[in-house]
Design a protein around this motif. Structure first.
Motif, PDB file in Angstrom:
ATOM      1  N   ILE A  70     -24.757  -6.623 -25.373  1.00  0.00           N
ATOM      2  CA  ILE A  70     -24.637  -7.041 -23.971  1.00  0.00           C
ATOM      3  C   ILE A  70     -26.023  -7.175 -23.340  1.00  0.00           C
ATOM      4  N   ILE A  71     -26.977  -6.366 -23.819  1.00  0.00           N
ATOM      5  CA  ILE A  71     -28.340  -6.428 -23.286  1.00  0.00           C
ATOM      6  C   ILE A  71     -28.944  -7.811 -23.507  1.00  0.00           C
ATOM      7  N   LEU A  72     -28.605  -8.453 -24.623  1.00  0.00           N
ATOM      8  CA  LEU A  72     -29.108  -9.804 -24.863  1.00  0.00           C
ATOM      9  C   LEU A  72     -28.578 -10.775 -23.815  1.00  0.00           C
ATOM     10  N   GLY A  73     -27.299 -10.618 -23.455  1.00  0.00           N
ATOM     11  CA  GLY A  73     -26.743 -11.458 -22.402  1.00  0.00           C
ATOM     12  C   GLY A  73     -27.380 -11.180 -21.059  1.00  0.00           C
ATOM     13  N   TYR A  74     -27.683  -9.908 -20.814  1.00  0.00           N
ATOM     14  CA  TYR A  74     -28.398  -9.515 -19.602  1.00  0.00           C
ATOM     15  C   TYR A  74     -29.780 -10.162 -19.589  1.00  0.00           C
ATOM     16  N   GLY A  75     -30.408 -10.201 -20.769  1.00  0.00           N
ATOM     17  CA  GLY A  75     -31.719 -10.835 -20.896  1.00  0.00           C
ATOM     18  C   GLY A  75     -31.683 -12.325 -20.623  1.00  0.00           C
ATOM     19  N   VAL A  76     -30.579 -12.972 -20.977  1.00  0.00           N
ATOM     20  CA  VAL A  76     -30.436 -14.403 -20.691  1.00  0.00           C
ATOM     21  C   VAL A  76     -30.547 -14.650 -19.189  1.00  0.00           C
ATOM     22  N   GLU A  77     -29.866 -13.816 -18.403  1.00  0.00           N
ATOM     23  CA  GLU A  77     -29.901 -13.981 -16.950  1.00  0.00           C
ATOM     24  C   GLU A  77     -31.276 -13.640 -16.382  1.00  0.00           C
ATOM     25  N   ILE A  78     -31.955 -12.677 -16.992  1.00  0.00           N
ATOM     26  CA  ILE A  78     -33.311 -12.350 -16.555  1.00  0.00           C
ATOM     27  C   ILE A  78     -34.244 -13.529 -16.813  1.00  0.00           C
ATOM     28  N   TYR A  79     -34.128 -14.125 -17.980  1.00  0.00           N
ATOM     29  CA  TYR A  79     -34.942 -15.306 -18.312  1.00  0.00           C
ATOM     30  C   TYR A  79     -34.724 -16.408 -17.276  1.00  0.00           C
ATOM     31  N   ARG A  80     -33.477 -16.685 -17.003  1.00  0.00           N
ATOM     32  CA  ARG A  80     -33.152 -17.748 -16.056  1.00  0.00           C
ATOM     33  C   ARG A  80     -33.646 -17.411 -14.650  1.00  0.00           C
ATOM     34  N   GLY A  81     -33.632 -16.112 -14.315  1.00  0.00           N
ATOM     35  CA  GLY A  81     -34.135 -15.696 -13.017  1.00  0.00           C
ATOM     36  C   GLY A  81     -35.625 -15.917 -12.877  1.00  0.00           C
ATOM     37  N   VAL A  82     -36.391 -15.586 -13.928  1.00  0.00           N
ATOM     38  CA  VAL A  82     -37.839 -15.790 -13.893  1.00  0.00           C
ATOM     39  C   VAL A  82     -38.151 -17.277 -13.798  1.00  0.00           C
ATOM     40  N   VAL A  83     -37.487 -18.080 -14.623  1.00  0.00           N
ATOM     41  CA  VAL A  83     -37.738 -19.518 -14.654  1.00  0.00           C
ATOM     42  C   VAL A  83     -37.405 -20.180 -13.319  1.00  0.00           C
ATOM     43  N   SER A  84     -36.356 -19.702 -12.653  1.00  0.00           N
ATOM     44  CA  SER A  84     -35.953 -20.313 -11.393  1.00  0.00           C
ATOM     45  C   SER A  84     -36.771 -19.814 -10.208  1.00  0.00           C
ATOM     46  N   GLY A  85     -37.730 -18.899 -10.455  1.00  0.00           N
ATOM     47  CA  GLY A  85     -38.673 -18.514  -9.412  1.00  0.00           C
ATOM     48  C   GLY A  85     -38.320 -17.285  -8.605  1.00  0.00           C
ATOM     49  N   LYS A  86     -37.405 -16.474  -9.089  1.00  0.00           N
ATOM     50  CA  LYS A  86     -37.055 -15.264  -8.353  1.00  0.00           C
ATOM     51  C   LYS A  86     -38.203 -14.264  -8.382  1.00  0.00           C
ATOM     52  N   LYS A  87     -38.302 -13.468  -7.340  1.00  0.00           N
ATOM     53  CA  LYS A  87     -39.299 -12.404  -7.294  1.00  0.00           C
ATOM     54  C   LYS A  87     -38.915 -11.304  -8.280  1.00  0.00           C
ATOM     55  N   ASP A  88     -39.886 -10.473  -8.629  1.00  0.00           N
ATOM     56  CA  ASP A  88     -39.637  -9.410  -9.597  1.00  0.00           C
ATOM     57  C   ASP A  88     -38.501  -8.486  -9.159  1.00  0.00           C
ATOM     58  N   GLU A  89     -38.429  -8.229  -7.852  1.00  0.00           N
ATOM     59  CA  GLU A  89     -37.408  -7.303  -7.356  1.00  0.00           C
ATOM     60  C   GLU A  89     -36.009  -7.921  -7.347  1.00  0.00           C
ATOM     61  N   ASP A  90     -35.924  -9.228  -7.601  1.00  0.00           N
ATOM     62  CA  ASP A  90     -34.624  -9.906  -7.591  1.00  0.00           C
ATOM     63  C   ASP A  90     -34.205 -10.426  -8.962  1.00  0.00           C
ATOM     64  N   ILE A  91     -35.036 -10.172  -9.974  1.00  0.00           N
ATOM     65  CA  ILE A  91     -34.790 -10.773 -11.289  1.00  0.00           C
ATOM     66  C   ILE A  91     -33.575 -10.164 -11.985  1.00  0.00           C
ATOM     67  N   GLN A  92     -33.441  -8.836 -11.911  1.00  0.00           N
ATOM     68  CA  GLN A  92     -32.348  -8.184 -12.632  1.00  0.00           C
ATOM     69  C   GLN A  92     -31.013  -8.466 -11.945  1.00  0.00           C
ATOM     70  N   PRO A  93     -30.063  -9.031 -12.673  1.00  0.00           N
ATOM     71  CA  PRO A  93     -28.755  -9.304 -12.059  1.00  0.00           C
ATOM     72  C   PRO A  93     -27.947  -8.022 -11.885  1.00  0.00           C
ATOM     73  N   GLU A  94     -26.945  -8.087 -11.037  1.00  0.00           N
ATOM     74  CA  GLU A  94     -26.040  -6.957 -10.870  1.00  0.00           C
ATOM     75  C   GLU A  94     -25.189  -6.803 -12.130  1.00  0.00           C
ATOM     76  N   TRP A  95     -24.763  -5.578 -12.390  1.00  0.00           N
ATOM     77  CA  TRP A  95     -23.966  -5.305 -13.584  1.00  0.00           C
ATOM     78  C   TRP A  95     -22.467  -5.536 -13.328  1.00  0.00           C
TER      79      TRP A  95
END
Length: 283
Positions: free
Chosen positions: A37-62
């Motif tokens: 599941i962590i890999l799937g979580y990482g997918v959303e983190i990758y997409r968050g960084v690429v789309s320009g989210k700030k560091d404090e907003d990168i991690q999605p909710e569980w």
């Protein structure tokens, strides 16, 4: 603008709900098989960084564990595919050096033979890791498994990401090797296994951030401010500028596919590259 190692190492603690999210991440990350599941979580983190989210907003909710699980399973299939490739190359090395020499790779045997073979196998799995992470970036952008196995496209992505990517993968491999050594000597094997996959889960999330940063730095510049991730589409007004940087390999010198490629492909996803004005990597 270059790769920011500090951000990659500290972004997991930048979220306002970092304690809660890291607690859940740690529980999920230390459970064998469940940790995909962590890999799937990482997918959303990758997409968050690429789309320009700030560091404090990168991690999605569980709250969307099912989506993370599905994407994680697909990413695990990609990883398994590359591991199988690495094993096949390792077997080829065994055939080249003889079965008895290859057996010594796993049993110790003659020191110089064992060390030499281990070095070759380590190089094989390093190369496999490089291609896996490049393929993983393509998967994150499109959420299409087959894109991670399009070797020509993956090779071009490896080239575009540059030397920082190669160094990042080498660091990731080295850290995971050290983790396996230290957790392997614990007196309770199951505890050692849980701690091993936990620390490896965190090292992978750091690698995801490094990968996403490099995708923004190396691939985005030639394509303009707004580019849909996946089969990317760039603004037509930037086509001339992009075309001016094309080379014979299909990538610009700055990184990215030829302008003509993106003109002929419609976007598969609504995820967009960040703009210069809101890109946290520029800070």
């Amino acid at each position: 603008m270059g790769l920011n190692w500090r951000r990659a190492l500290t972004y997991l603690g930048a979220d306002v709900d970092a304690k809660q999210k890291l607690t859940i991440t740690s529980v999920v990350g230390m459970l064998p098989f469940i940790n995909v599941i962590i890999l799937g979580y990482g997918v959303e983190i990758y997409r968050g960084v690429v789309s320009g989210k700030k560091d404090e907003d990168i991690q999605p909710e569980w709250s969307n564990v099912g989506d993370f699980a599905l994407k994680g399973i697909l990413a695990a299939i990609i990883a398994l595919g590359y591991v199988i490739v690495g094993m096949l190359f390792s077997l080829l090395i065994g055939l080249l050096f003889g079965s008895s020499a290859f057996i010594q790779l796993f049993t110790g045997g003659t020191a110089h033979v064992s060390i030499f073979l281990k070095f070759l196998v380590a190089l094989v799995f390093y190369g496999v890791s490089v291609f896996f992470w490049a393929g993983f970036s393509l998967y994150c952008e499109s959420v299409v498994v087959t894109r991670a196995f399009r070797i020509g496209e993956v090779a071009l992505r490896v080239q575009a990401l540059g030397k920082d990517f190669w160094f990042g993968v080498a660091a990731w491999c080295s850290v995971n090797y050290v983790i396996s050594l230290f957790t392997g000597i614990l007196p309770v094997p199951f505890l050692g296994t849980c701690l091993c996959i936990l620390f490896m889960s965190y090292s992978s999330l750091i690698m995801v951030h490094i990968l996403a940063q490099l995708s923004v730095i190396r691939i985005k510049p030639v394509l303009g401010d707004v580019v849909n991730v996946g089969y990317m589409e760039y603004s037509l007004k930037n086509r001339a500028a992009a075309a001016a940087h094309e080379d014979e390999f299909g990538y610009s010198k700055q990184g990215g596919r030829k302008a003509s490629h993106y003109a002929d492909h419609r976007p598969d996803t609504t995820l967009t590259w960040s703009t210069d004005s809101d890109n946290p990597l520029d800070e």
